[in-house]
Design a protein around this motif. Sequence first.
Motif, PDB file in Angstrom:
ATOM      1  N   GLN B  23       2.952 -12.775  -6.596  1.00  0.00           N
ATOM      2  CA  GLN B  23       3.127 -11.882  -5.441  1.00  0.00           C
ATOM      3  C   GLN B  23       3.200 -10.425  -5.886  1.00  0.00           C
ATOM      4  O   GLN B  23       2.574  -9.547  -5.296  1.00  0.00           O
ATOM      5  CB  GLN B  23       4.439 -12.284  -4.771  1.00  0.00           C
ATOM      6  CG  GLN B  23       4.452 -12.137  -3.266  1.00  0.00           C
ATOM      7  CD  GLN B  23       5.822 -12.558  -2.721  1.00  0.00           C
ATOM      8  OE1 GLN B  23       6.476 -13.456  -3.282  1.00  0.00           O
ATOM      9  NE2 GLN B  23       6.258 -11.907  -1.666  1.00  0.00           N
ATOM     10  N   MET B  24       3.941 -10.182  -6.957  1.00  0.00           N
ATOM     11  CA  MET B  24       4.035  -8.818  -7.512  1.00  0.00           C
ATOM     12  C   MET B  24       2.657  -8.320  -7.915  1.00  0.00           C
ATOM     13  O   MET B  24       2.303  -7.164  -7.658  1.00  0.00           O
ATOM     14  CB  MET B  24       4.939  -8.796  -8.753  1.00  0.00           C
ATOM     15  CG  MET B  24       6.412  -8.825  -8.486  1.00  0.00           C
ATOM     16  SD  MET B  24       7.346  -8.665 -10.042  1.00  0.00           S
ATOM     17  CE  MET B  24       7.365  -6.869 -10.264  1.00  0.00           C
ATOM     18  N   GLY B  25       1.889  -9.214  -8.552  1.00  0.00           N
ATOM     19  CA  GLY B  25       0.552  -8.840  -9.021  1.00  0.00           C
ATOM     20  C   GLY B  25      -0.363  -8.484  -7.861  1.00  0.00           C
ATOM     21  O   GLY B  25      -1.102  -7.484  -7.931  1.00  0.00           O
ATOM     22  N   GLU B  26      -0.305  -9.284  -6.794  1.00  0.00           N
ATOM     23  CA  GLU B  26      -1.159  -8.996  -5.637  1.00  0.00           C
ATOM     24  C   GLU B  26      -0.803  -7.643  -5.016  1.00  0.00           C
ATOM     25  O   GLU B  26      -1.683  -6.850  -4.665  1.00  0.00           O
ATOM     26  CB  GLU B  26      -0.998 -10.108  -4.582  1.00  0.00           C
ATOM     27  CG  GLU B  26      -1.764 -11.372  -4.959  1.00  0.00           C
ATOM     28  CD  GLU B  26      -1.347 -12.577  -4.132  1.00  0.00           C
ATOM     29  OE1 GLU B  26      -0.514 -12.440  -3.210  1.00  0.00           O
ATOM     30  OE2 GLU B  26      -1.866 -13.679  -4.416  1.00  0.00           O
ATOM     31  N   LEU B  27       0.488  -7.404  -4.910  1.00  0.00           N
ATOM     32  CA  LEU B  27       0.932  -6.114  -4.362  1.00  0.00           C
ATOM     33  C   LEU B  27       0.462  -4.958  -5.237  1.00  0.00           C
ATOM     34  O   LEU B  27       0.012  -3.923  -4.726  1.00  0.00           O
ATOM     35  CB  LEU B  27       2.458  -6.085  -4.269  1.00  0.00           C
ATOM     36  CG  LEU B  27       3.079  -6.648  -2.997  1.00  0.00           C
ATOM     37  CD1 LEU B  27       4.604  -6.643  -3.126  1.00  0.00           C
ATOM     38  CD2 LEU B  27       2.672  -5.786  -1.796  1.00  0.00           C
ATOM     39  N   ALA B  28       0.541  -5.154  -6.557  1.00  0.00           N
ATOM     40  CA  ALA B  28       0.147  -4.083  -7.473  1.00  0.00           C
ATOM     41  C   ALA B  28      -1.342  -3.760  -7.317  1.00  0.00           C
ATOM     42  O   ALA B  28      -1.733  -2.590  -7.297  1.00  0.00           O
ATOM     43  CB  ALA B  28       0.475  -4.473  -8.911  1.00  0.00           C
ATOM     44  N   VAL B  29      -2.174  -4.799  -7.190  1.00  0.00           N
ATOM     45  CA  VAL B  29      -3.609  -4.568  -7.004  1.00  0.00           C
ATOM     46  C   VAL B  29      -3.835  -3.804  -5.694  1.00  0.00           C
ATOM     47  O   VAL B  29      -4.607  -2.833  -5.640  1.00  0.00           O
ATOM     48  CB  VAL B  29      -4.385  -5.917  -6.996  1.00  0.00           C
ATOM     49  CG1 VAL B  29      -5.839  -5.698  -6.595  1.00  0.00           C
ATOM     50  CG2 VAL B  29      -4.317  -6.576  -8.373  1.00  0.00           C
ATOM     51  N   ALA B  30      -3.122  -4.189  -4.640  1.00  0.00           N
ATOM     52  CA  ALA B  30      -3.260  -3.503  -3.350  1.00  0.00           C
ATOM     53  C   ALA B  30      -2.829  -2.040  -3.460  1.00  0.00           C
ATOM     54  O   ALA B  30      -3.457  -1.147  -2.871  1.00  0.00           O
ATOM     55  CB  ALA B  30      -2.420  -4.219  -2.297  1.00  0.00           C
ATOM     56  N   GLN B  31      -1.784  -1.799  -4.258  1.00  0.00           N
ATOM     57  CA  GLN B  31      -1.299  -0.426  -4.426  1.00  0.00           C
ATOM     58  C   GLN B  31      -2.309   0.431  -5.203  1.00  0.00           C
ATOM     59  O   GLN B  31      -2.499   1.608  -4.881  1.00  0.00           O
ATOM     60  CB  GLN B  31       0.050  -0.432  -5.158  1.00  0.00           C
ATOM     61  CG  GLN B  31       1.203  -0.956  -4.343  1.00  0.00           C
ATOM     62  CD  GLN B  31       1.654   0.030  -3.274  1.00  0.00           C
ATOM     63  OE1 GLN B  31       1.105   0.060  -2.175  1.00  0.00           O
ATOM     64  NE2 GLN B  31       2.637   0.847  -3.606  1.00  0.00           N
TER      65      GLN B  31
END
Lengths: 273, 243
Positions: B23-31
Amino acid sequence: MANLAETQTTEGVPVANDDIPQAIRIAAERVSVFYGEKQALFDVDLDIASHSVTSLIGPSGCGKSTFLRCLNRMNDTIEGCRVAGNIKLDGVEILSDALDVVQLRARVGMVFQKPNPFPKSIADNITYAPRIHGLATTKADFDAIVERSLRRAGLWDEVKDRLDEPGTGLSGGQQQRLCIARAIAVQPEVILMDEPCSALDPIATARIEELIDELRQEYTIVIVTHSMQQAARVSQKTAFFHLGILVEEGETEQIFTAPRDERTQDYITGRFG
Amino acid sequence: MDKGHIVTSFDAELARLTGLITQMGELAVAQIDGSVRALVRHDTKLAKKVVADDAEIDALEAEVDRAALNLMALRQPMADDLRRALAAMKIAPDIERIGDYAKNIAKRTVALDQAPVTTPIVTIPRMAQMVREMVRDVMQAFADHDIELARKVWERDVEIDESYDAVFRELLTHMMEDPRRITSCTHLLFTAKNIERIGDLATNIAERIHFQVTGDFIDEDRPKHDLSSVMVVEPREAGAGNG
Protein backbone atom coordinates in the motif's frame (compact mmCIF):
# COMPACT_ATOMS: atom_id res chain seq x y z
CA MET A 1 44.28 9.50 16.21
CA ALA A 2 48.03 8.99 15.98
CA ASN A 3 48.04 6.13 18.45
CA LEU A 4 45.14 4.31 16.86
CA ALA A 5 47.41 1.72 15.27
CA GLU A 6 49.24 1.30 18.54
CA THR A 7 45.99 0.66 20.39
CA GLN A 8 45.08 -1.98 17.89
CA THR A 9 48.36 -3.84 18.26
CA THR A 10 48.34 -3.77 22.05
CA GLU A 11 44.81 -5.10 22.04
CA GLY A 12 45.77 -8.01 19.84
CA VAL A 13 45.90 -10.33 22.84
CA PRO A 14 44.42 -13.74 22.09
CA VAL A 15 40.95 -14.01 23.61
CA ALA A 16 38.30 -16.69 23.55
CA ASN A 17 36.46 -16.08 20.33
CA ASP A 18 33.39 -17.90 19.06
CA ASP A 19 34.62 -17.38 15.51
CA ILE A 20 37.75 -19.47 15.95
CA PRO A 21 37.17 -23.06 14.82
CA GLN A 22 37.15 -25.27 17.87
CA ALA A 23 38.61 -28.69 18.48
CA ILE A 24 36.31 -31.63 17.87
CA ARG A 25 35.49 -33.41 21.10
CA ILE A 26 33.05 -35.99 19.75
CA ALA A 27 33.07 -37.28 16.20
CA ALA A 28 30.07 -39.39 15.18
CA GLU A 29 30.25 -41.25 11.87
CA ARG A 30 27.45 -43.13 10.13
CA VAL A 31 25.62 -43.74 13.39
CA SER A 32 22.49 -45.85 12.97
CA VAL A 33 20.25 -47.05 15.77
CA PHE A 34 17.78 -49.92 15.62
CA TYR A 35 15.08 -50.76 18.14
CA GLY A 36 14.53 -54.38 17.21
CA GLU A 37 13.59 -54.34 13.52
CA LYS A 38 12.79 -50.67 13.48
CA GLN A 39 15.53 -48.25 12.48
CA ALA A 40 15.35 -45.01 14.48
CA LEU A 41 18.48 -43.25 13.25
CA PHE A 42 20.04 -43.36 9.78
CA ASP A 43 23.78 -42.82 9.15
CA VAL A 44 24.25 -39.71 11.25
CA ASP A 45 27.56 -37.87 10.82
CA LEU A 46 28.04 -35.13 13.38
CA ASP A 47 31.05 -33.47 14.97
CA ILE A 48 30.58 -31.91 18.39
CA ALA A 49 32.93 -29.00 19.04
CA SER A 50 34.76 -28.73 22.33
CA HIS A 51 33.75 -26.01 24.83
CA SER A 52 30.58 -25.18 23.01
CA VAL A 53 26.88 -25.90 23.29
CA THR A 54 25.34 -27.99 20.53
CA SER A 55 21.54 -28.11 20.33
CA LEU A 56 19.71 -31.07 18.83
CA ILE A 57 16.27 -30.03 17.60
CA GLY A 58 13.45 -31.68 15.69
CA PRO A 59 9.91 -32.93 16.09
CA SER A 60 9.07 -35.78 18.48
CA GLY A 61 10.37 -39.11 17.26
CA CYS A 62 12.98 -37.53 15.00
CA GLY A 63 15.85 -39.36 16.70
CA LYS A 64 17.48 -36.47 18.55
CA SER A 65 17.19 -38.06 22.01
CA THR A 66 18.21 -41.42 20.56
CA PHE A 67 21.35 -39.78 19.20
CA LEU A 68 22.04 -38.02 22.50
CA ARG A 69 21.74 -41.32 24.35
CA CYS A 70 24.34 -42.90 22.05
CA LEU A 71 26.93 -40.45 23.33
CA ASN A 72 27.14 -42.08 26.77
CA ARG A 73 25.81 -45.50 25.75
CA MET A 74 22.50 -45.01 27.53
CA ASN A 75 20.86 -47.00 24.74
CA ASP A 76 22.68 -50.08 26.12
CA THR A 77 20.05 -50.15 28.84
CA ILE A 78 17.24 -50.61 26.32
CA GLU A 79 16.56 -54.19 25.37
CA GLY A 80 16.75 -54.92 21.64
CA CYS A 81 18.52 -51.67 20.89
CA ARG A 82 21.48 -51.87 18.53
CA VAL A 83 23.85 -49.06 17.61
CA ALA A 84 26.00 -49.17 14.47
CA GLY A 85 28.70 -46.80 13.23
CA ASN A 86 31.48 -45.01 15.06
CA ILE A 87 31.51 -42.45 17.84
CA LYS A 88 34.90 -41.18 18.93
CA LEU A 89 35.38 -39.22 22.16
CA ASP A 90 38.76 -37.48 21.97
CA GLY A 91 39.70 -39.96 19.26
CA VAL A 92 38.74 -43.09 21.23
CA GLU A 93 35.91 -45.30 20.01
CA ILE A 94 33.14 -45.40 22.59
CA LEU A 95 30.93 -47.99 20.89
CA SER A 96 33.61 -50.64 21.42
CA ASP A 97 32.59 -53.63 23.58
CA ALA A 98 35.90 -53.33 25.41
CA LEU A 99 35.02 -49.89 26.72
CA ASP A 100 34.19 -49.48 30.41
CA VAL A 101 30.76 -47.92 30.25
CA VAL A 102 30.84 -46.76 33.88
CA GLN A 103 34.04 -44.82 33.19
CA LEU A 104 32.51 -43.41 30.01
CA ARG A 105 29.49 -42.10 31.92
CA ALA A 106 31.81 -40.37 34.38
CA ARG A 107 33.36 -38.54 31.44
CA VAL A 108 30.04 -37.96 29.71
CA GLY A 109 27.49 -36.87 32.31
CA MET A 110 23.78 -36.56 31.77
CA VAL A 111 20.96 -34.36 33.01
CA PHE A 112 17.39 -35.46 32.39
CA GLN A 113 14.11 -33.77 31.63
CA LYS A 114 12.65 -34.25 35.07
CA PRO A 115 14.93 -33.31 37.96
CA ASN A 116 15.77 -36.62 39.64
CA PRO A 117 17.86 -36.04 42.77
CA PHE A 118 18.57 -39.12 44.86
CA PRO A 119 16.38 -39.37 47.96
CA LYS A 120 19.37 -38.33 50.02
CA SER A 121 20.79 -35.14 51.42
CA ILE A 122 21.97 -32.36 49.13
CA ALA A 123 25.59 -33.12 50.04
CA ASP A 124 25.17 -36.87 49.50
CA ASN A 125 23.72 -36.24 46.04
CA ILE A 126 26.99 -34.56 45.11
CA THR A 127 29.38 -36.99 46.80
CA TYR A 128 27.70 -40.19 45.60
CA ALA A 129 29.51 -40.50 42.27
CA PRO A 130 32.95 -39.25 43.45
CA ARG A 131 32.73 -41.85 46.21
CA ILE A 132 31.97 -44.67 43.76
CA HIS A 133 34.74 -43.58 41.43
CA GLY A 134 37.19 -43.17 44.32
CA LEU A 135 37.88 -39.51 43.51
CA ALA A 136 38.20 -38.51 47.16
CA THR A 137 38.84 -40.13 50.54
CA THR A 138 38.89 -37.51 53.29
CA LYS A 139 35.93 -35.51 54.53
CA ALA A 140 37.76 -32.32 53.63
CA ASP A 141 38.10 -33.52 50.03
CA PHE A 142 34.42 -34.41 49.83
CA ASP A 143 33.45 -31.05 51.35
CA ALA A 144 35.58 -29.32 48.74
CA ILE A 145 33.88 -31.27 45.93
CA VAL A 146 30.43 -30.38 47.33
CA GLU A 147 31.23 -26.69 47.52
CA ARG A 148 32.96 -26.52 44.13
CA SER A 149 30.20 -28.42 42.35
CA LEU A 150 27.39 -26.42 43.93
CA ARG A 151 29.18 -23.17 43.21
CA ARG A 152 29.64 -24.07 39.56
CA ALA A 153 25.98 -24.98 39.35
CA GLY A 154 25.06 -21.61 40.87
CA LEU A 155 23.34 -23.26 43.83
CA TRP A 156 25.86 -22.84 46.66
CA ASP A 157 24.54 -19.60 48.13
CA GLU A 158 21.01 -20.96 48.22
CA VAL A 159 21.78 -24.26 49.95
CA LYS A 160 25.06 -23.87 51.86
CA ASP A 161 23.25 -23.70 55.21
CA ARG A 162 21.16 -26.82 54.66
CA LEU A 163 23.44 -29.33 52.97
CA ASP A 164 22.06 -32.09 55.16
CA GLU A 165 18.48 -31.55 54.08
CA PRO A 166 17.00 -33.83 51.43
CA GLY A 167 17.61 -32.83 47.82
CA THR A 168 14.02 -33.64 47.01
CA GLY A 169 12.91 -30.74 49.25
CA LEU A 170 14.31 -28.14 46.87
CA SER A 171 12.25 -26.31 44.24
CA GLY A 172 12.15 -27.76 40.70
CA GLY A 173 14.74 -25.32 39.36
CA GLN A 174 17.02 -25.90 42.35
CA GLN A 175 16.64 -29.67 41.96
CA GLN A 176 17.69 -29.39 38.32
CA ARG A 177 20.73 -27.34 39.27
CA LEU A 178 21.49 -29.96 41.93
CA CYS A 179 21.41 -32.60 39.19
CA ILE A 180 23.81 -30.48 37.13
CA ALA A 181 26.06 -30.09 40.21
CA ARG A 182 25.89 -33.87 40.66
CA ALA A 183 26.89 -34.39 37.02
CA ILE A 184 29.89 -32.06 37.26
CA ALA A 185 31.08 -33.46 40.62
CA VAL A 186 33.07 -36.14 38.75
CA GLN A 187 34.69 -33.56 36.43
CA PRO A 188 33.20 -34.85 33.18
CA GLU A 189 34.32 -33.59 29.78
CA VAL A 190 30.88 -33.65 28.23
CA ILE A 191 27.45 -32.95 29.70
CA LEU A 192 24.38 -34.26 27.90
CA MET A 193 21.09 -32.56 28.66
CA ASP A 194 17.77 -34.03 27.60
CA GLU A 195 15.20 -31.20 27.71
CA PRO A 196 16.58 -29.93 31.01
CA CYS A 197 14.12 -27.03 31.31
CA SER A 198 10.86 -28.50 30.08
CA ALA A 199 9.58 -29.01 33.64
CA LEU A 200 10.71 -25.58 34.86
CA ASP A 201 9.14 -22.12 35.00
CA PRO A 202 10.65 -19.26 32.93
CA ILE A 203 12.76 -17.87 35.79
CA ALA A 204 14.25 -21.27 36.67
CA THR A 205 14.74 -21.84 32.92
CA ALA A 206 16.65 -18.56 32.57
CA ARG A 207 18.93 -19.55 35.46
CA ILE A 208 19.68 -22.93 33.86
CA GLU A 209 20.36 -21.24 30.53
CA GLU A 210 22.74 -18.78 32.20
CA LEU A 211 24.42 -21.75 33.88
CA ILE A 212 24.76 -23.60 30.57
CA ASP A 213 26.49 -20.56 29.11
CA GLU A 214 28.96 -20.47 32.02
CA LEU A 215 29.57 -24.21 31.95
CA ARG A 216 30.64 -24.23 28.32
CA GLN A 217 33.86 -22.48 29.36
CA GLU A 218 34.90 -25.80 30.91
CA TYR A 219 32.69 -28.46 29.38
CA THR A 220 31.29 -29.57 26.07
CA ILE A 221 27.52 -29.52 26.21
CA VAL A 222 24.97 -31.26 24.01
CA ILE A 223 21.36 -30.35 24.67
CA VAL A 224 18.12 -31.74 23.31
CA THR A 225 15.35 -29.17 23.42
CA HIS A 226 11.86 -28.71 22.07
CA SER A 227 12.11 -24.97 22.53
CA MET A 228 13.64 -23.44 19.46
CA GLN A 229 14.04 -20.14 21.26
CA GLN A 230 16.06 -22.01 23.86
CA ALA A 231 18.26 -23.60 21.20
CA ALA A 232 18.75 -20.15 19.68
CA ARG A 233 19.58 -18.61 23.05
CA VAL A 234 22.01 -21.17 24.48
CA SER A 235 23.81 -22.92 21.66
CA GLN A 236 26.57 -22.10 19.22
CA LYS A 237 25.80 -25.05 16.96
CA THR A 238 22.44 -26.51 16.07
CA ALA A 239 21.60 -29.81 14.43
CA PHE A 240 18.13 -30.47 13.02
CA PHE A 241 16.84 -34.06 12.94
CA HIS A 242 13.80 -35.30 11.06
CA LEU A 243 12.55 -38.89 10.68
CA GLY A 244 15.83 -40.29 11.98
CA ILE A 245 17.95 -38.28 9.56
CA LEU A 246 20.31 -35.43 10.41
CA VAL A 247 18.90 -32.91 7.93
CA GLU A 248 21.10 -29.93 8.60
CA GLU A 249 23.69 -28.76 11.09
CA GLY A 250 25.58 -25.52 11.37
CA GLU A 251 26.14 -22.33 13.29
CA THR A 252 23.05 -21.57 15.36
CA GLU A 253 22.77 -18.10 13.82
CA GLN A 254 22.74 -19.52 10.33
CA ILE A 255 20.19 -22.22 11.16
CA PHE A 256 17.75 -19.70 12.63
CA THR A 257 18.19 -16.85 10.17
CA ALA A 258 18.93 -18.56 6.87
CA PRO A 259 18.58 -22.35 6.99
CA ARG A 260 19.65 -24.13 3.81
CA ASP A 261 17.25 -27.04 3.82
CA GLU A 262 13.56 -26.49 3.23
CA ARG A 263 12.65 -29.04 5.93
CA THR A 264 14.65 -27.06 8.50
CA GLN A 265 12.97 -23.87 7.37
CA ASP A 266 9.50 -25.45 7.62
CA TYR A 267 10.19 -26.81 11.08
CA ILE A 268 11.67 -23.72 12.70
CA THR A 269 9.09 -21.38 11.20
CA GLY A 270 6.21 -23.62 12.27
CA ARG A 271 5.09 -24.79 8.83
CA PHE A 272 5.15 -28.54 9.34
CA GLY A 273 1.71 -29.76 8.38
CA MET B 1 6.99 -19.63 0.53
CA ASP B 2 3.40 -20.51 -0.12
CA LYS B 3 3.30 -23.21 2.51
CA GLY B 4 1.17 -21.91 5.36
CA HIS B 5 2.05 -21.90 9.04
CA ILE B 6 0.39 -24.33 11.42
CA VAL B 7 -0.89 -21.26 13.28
CA THR B 8 -2.89 -19.56 10.52
CA SER B 9 -3.19 -16.21 12.30
CA PHE B 10 0.59 -15.95 11.94
CA ASP B 11 0.10 -16.06 8.16
CA ALA B 12 -2.56 -13.38 8.43
CA GLU B 13 -0.21 -11.10 10.36
CA LEU B 14 2.62 -11.59 7.88
CA ALA B 15 0.22 -10.92 5.02
CA ARG B 16 -0.94 -7.74 6.70
CA LEU B 17 2.65 -6.54 7.05
CA THR B 18 3.29 -7.24 3.37
CA GLY B 19 -0.01 -5.55 2.48
CA LEU B 20 0.96 -2.38 4.34
CA ILE B 21 4.25 -2.17 2.45
CA THR B 22 2.48 -2.73 -0.88
CA GLN B 23 0.00 0.00 0.00
CA MET B 24 2.85 2.38 0.85
CA GLY B 25 4.50 1.55 -2.47
CA GLU B 26 1.34 2.24 -4.46
CA LEU B 27 0.88 5.57 -2.72
CA ALA B 28 4.51 6.49 -3.38
CA VAL B 29 4.15 5.79 -7.11
CA ALA B 30 0.99 7.93 -7.18
CA GLN B 31 2.83 10.72 -5.37
CA ILE B 32 5.70 10.63 -7.89
CA ASP B 33 3.15 10.77 -10.74
CA GLY B 34 1.26 13.64 -9.13
CA SER B 35 4.33 15.71 -8.35
CA VAL B 36 5.76 15.42 -11.86
CA ARG B 37 2.41 16.08 -13.53
CA ALA B 38 2.01 19.18 -11.37
CA LEU B 39 5.53 20.28 -12.34
CA VAL B 40 5.02 19.84 -16.07
CA ARG B 41 1.56 21.40 -16.13
CA HIS B 42 2.35 24.17 -13.63
CA ASP B 43 -0.58 22.83 -11.63
CA THR B 44 -0.25 24.46 -8.21
CA LYS B 45 -3.48 22.93 -6.94
CA LEU B 46 -2.32 19.39 -7.70
CA ALA B 47 1.08 20.18 -6.18
CA LYS B 48 -0.59 21.25 -2.94
CA LYS B 49 -2.62 18.03 -2.89
CA VAL B 50 0.60 15.99 -3.25
CA VAL B 51 2.12 17.88 -0.32
CA ALA B 52 -0.93 17.15 1.83
CA ASP B 53 -1.20 13.48 0.84
CA ASP B 54 2.30 12.69 2.06
CA ALA B 55 0.88 12.33 5.58
CA GLU B 56 -0.86 9.12 4.48
CA ILE B 57 2.48 7.45 3.71
CA ASP B 58 3.88 8.61 7.03
CA ALA B 59 0.91 7.11 8.86
CA LEU B 60 1.36 3.79 7.07
CA GLU B 61 5.03 3.71 8.02
CA ALA B 62 4.09 4.02 11.69
CA GLU B 63 1.62 1.19 11.22
CA VAL B 64 4.33 -1.02 9.67
CA ASP B 65 6.53 -0.38 12.71
CA ARG B 66 3.75 -1.37 15.06
CA ALA B 67 2.81 -4.48 13.09
CA ALA B 68 6.44 -5.63 12.79
CA LEU B 69 7.09 -5.00 16.49
CA ASN B 70 4.01 -6.99 17.49
CA LEU B 71 4.98 -9.80 15.14
CA MET B 72 8.45 -10.04 16.68
CA ALA B 73 7.21 -9.83 20.26
CA LEU B 74 4.26 -12.19 19.92
CA ARG B 75 5.32 -14.67 17.21
CA GLN B 76 9.13 -14.77 17.54
CA PRO B 77 9.55 -15.25 13.80
CA MET B 78 12.48 -17.34 12.57
CA ALA B 79 14.37 -17.76 9.31
CA ASP B 80 12.48 -16.37 6.29
CA ASP B 81 9.69 -15.04 8.53
CA LEU B 82 12.23 -13.09 10.53
CA ARG B 83 13.87 -11.76 7.38
CA ARG B 84 10.45 -10.75 6.12
CA ALA B 85 9.70 -8.74 9.27
CA LEU B 86 13.14 -7.16 9.14
CA ALA B 87 12.77 -6.29 5.44
CA ALA B 88 9.41 -4.63 6.11
CA MET B 89 10.94 -2.51 8.85
CA LYS B 90 13.75 -1.43 6.54
CA ILE B 91 11.73 -0.95 3.35
CA ALA B 92 9.03 1.18 5.02
CA PRO B 93 11.39 4.09 5.83
CA ASP B 94 12.80 3.92 2.29
CA ILE B 95 9.31 4.32 0.83
CA GLU B 96 8.58 7.07 3.32
CA ARG B 97 11.68 8.90 2.03
CA ILE B 98 10.47 8.44 -1.53
CA GLY B 99 7.24 10.13 -0.45
CA ASP B 100 9.24 12.98 1.09
CA TYR B 101 11.11 13.55 -2.18
CA ALA B 102 7.83 13.62 -4.13
CA LYS B 103 6.47 16.10 -1.63
CA ASN B 104 9.58 18.24 -2.04
CA ILE B 105 9.17 18.22 -5.82
CA ALA B 106 5.57 19.38 -5.37
CA LYS B 107 6.67 22.20 -3.04
CA ARG B 108 9.16 23.40 -5.64
CA THR B 109 6.41 23.40 -8.25
CA VAL B 110 4.59 25.97 -6.13
CA ALA B 111 7.80 28.01 -5.85
CA LEU B 112 8.56 27.71 -9.58
CA ASP B 113 5.18 29.21 -10.31
CA GLN B 114 6.40 32.42 -8.70
CA ALA B 115 9.83 32.48 -10.40
CA PRO B 116 10.43 35.47 -12.74
CA VAL B 117 11.28 33.47 -15.87
CA THR B 118 10.37 29.90 -16.65
CA THR B 119 12.74 27.30 -18.00
CA PRO B 120 11.69 24.58 -20.45
CA ILE B 121 11.44 21.23 -18.67
CA VAL B 122 12.69 18.58 -21.07
CA THR B 123 14.69 15.76 -19.51
CA ILE B 124 13.19 15.77 -16.02
CA PRO B 125 9.81 14.17 -16.94
CA ARG B 126 11.59 11.38 -18.81
CA MET B 127 13.87 10.78 -15.86
CA ALA B 128 10.88 10.82 -13.53
CA GLN B 129 9.11 8.27 -15.72
CA MET B 130 12.12 5.92 -15.48
CA VAL B 131 12.28 6.29 -11.72
CA ARG B 132 8.56 5.73 -11.37
CA GLU B 133 8.91 2.44 -13.28
CA MET B 134 11.76 1.43 -10.99
CA VAL B 135 9.64 2.02 -7.89
CA ARG B 136 6.67 0.21 -9.41
CA ASP B 137 8.83 -2.77 -10.45
CA VAL B 138 10.62 -3.00 -7.13
CA MET B 139 7.28 -3.11 -5.34
CA GLN B 140 6.19 -5.87 -7.71
CA ALA B 141 9.41 -7.72 -6.90
CA PHE B 142 8.59 -7.32 -3.21
CA ALA B 143 5.08 -8.70 -3.65
CA ASP B 144 6.31 -11.69 -5.70
CA HIS B 145 9.60 -12.38 -3.82
CA ASP B 146 11.13 -11.94 -7.28
CA ILE B 147 14.88 -11.49 -6.91
CA GLU B 148 15.42 -11.41 -10.69
CA LEU B 149 13.16 -8.40 -11.06
CA ALA B 150 14.74 -6.81 -7.97
CA ARG B 151 18.17 -7.22 -9.55
CA LYS B 152 17.01 -5.65 -12.81
CA VAL B 153 15.79 -2.59 -10.90
CA TRP B 154 19.10 -2.49 -9.07
CA GLU B 155 21.00 -2.47 -12.37
CA ARG B 156 18.80 0.27 -13.87
CA ASP B 157 19.93 2.93 -11.44
CA VAL B 158 22.93 3.67 -13.64
CA GLU B 159 20.56 5.05 -16.30
CA ILE B 160 19.08 7.44 -13.76
CA ASP B 161 22.53 8.66 -12.84
CA GLU B 162 23.28 9.33 -16.51
CA SER B 163 20.01 11.22 -16.95
CA TYR B 164 20.77 13.26 -13.89
CA ASP B 165 24.15 14.23 -15.36
CA ALA B 166 22.35 15.32 -18.55
CA VAL B 167 19.83 17.44 -16.61
CA PHE B 168 22.62 19.00 -14.59
CA ARG B 169 24.46 20.00 -17.77
CA GLU B 170 21.27 21.24 -19.40
CA LEU B 171 20.30 23.44 -16.46
CA LEU B 172 23.79 24.92 -16.06
CA THR B 173 23.68 25.85 -19.72
CA HIS B 174 20.32 27.58 -19.26
CA MET B 175 21.65 29.53 -16.30
CA MET B 176 24.66 30.72 -18.23
CA GLU B 177 22.55 31.77 -21.16
CA ASP B 178 20.14 33.79 -19.04
CA PRO B 179 20.91 34.56 -15.40
CA ARG B 180 17.22 35.43 -14.79
CA ARG B 181 16.61 31.71 -15.01
CA ILE B 182 18.82 30.95 -12.03
CA THR B 183 15.88 30.80 -9.59
CA SER B 184 13.84 28.36 -11.64
CA CYS B 185 16.89 26.33 -12.70
CA THR B 186 18.02 25.96 -9.09
CA HIS B 187 14.61 24.61 -8.11
CA LEU B 188 14.69 22.27 -11.10
CA LEU B 189 18.18 21.11 -10.17
CA PHE B 190 16.92 20.11 -6.73
CA THR B 191 13.92 18.47 -8.36
CA ALA B 192 16.22 16.38 -10.54
CA LYS B 193 18.33 15.52 -7.51
CA ASN B 194 15.18 14.40 -5.68
CA ILE B 195 14.28 12.12 -8.57
CA GLU B 196 17.78 10.73 -8.66
CA ARG B 197 17.57 10.00 -4.91
CA ILE B 198 14.28 8.16 -5.43
CA GLY B 199 16.19 5.92 -7.84
CA ASP B 200 18.78 5.24 -5.15
CA LEU B 201 16.06 4.31 -2.68
CA ALA B 202 14.47 1.95 -5.21
CA THR B 203 17.83 0.17 -5.51
CA ASN B 204 18.06 0.05 -1.70
CA ILE B 205 14.70 -1.66 -1.61
CA ALA B 206 15.89 -4.08 -4.31
CA GLU B 207 18.86 -4.99 -2.09
CA ARG B 208 16.59 -5.56 0.91
CA ILE B 209 14.32 -7.83 -1.14
CA HIS B 210 17.34 -9.83 -2.22
CA PHE B 211 18.35 -10.31 1.42
CA GLN B 212 14.81 -11.10 2.49
CA VAL B 213 14.42 -13.85 -0.10
CA THR B 214 17.92 -15.38 -0.12
CA GLY B 215 19.44 -14.49 3.26
CA ASP B 216 22.45 -13.12 1.38
CA PHE B 217 23.43 -9.62 0.39
CA ILE B 218 23.92 -8.76 -3.28
CA ASP B 219 27.66 -9.27 -3.38
CA GLU B 220 28.77 -6.86 -6.07
CA ASP B 221 29.27 -3.11 -6.16
CA ARG B 222 26.36 -1.33 -7.69
CA PRO B 223 27.12 0.24 -11.10
CA LYS B 224 27.30 4.00 -10.57
CA HIS B 225 27.42 6.80 -13.06
CA ASP B 226 26.76 10.04 -11.23
CA LEU B 227 29.41 12.46 -12.48
CA SER B 228 27.56 15.65 -11.53
CA SER B 229 29.59 16.12 -8.36
CA VAL B 230 32.75 16.62 -10.44
CA MET B 231 31.13 18.22 -13.48
CA VAL B 232 32.11 21.66 -14.79
CA VAL B 233 30.48 23.33 -17.76
CA GLU B 234 32.78 25.89 -19.42
CA PRO B 235 31.14 29.19 -20.47
CA ARG B 236 32.41 28.55 -24.01
CA GLU B 237 30.28 25.44 -24.23
CA ALA B 238 27.21 27.53 -23.57
CA GLY B 239 28.01 30.30 -26.02
CA ALA B 240 26.96 29.95 -29.66
CA GLY B 241 29.09 30.22 -32.77
CA ASN B 242 32.27 29.13 -31.16
CA GLY B 243 33.20 26.28 -33.42
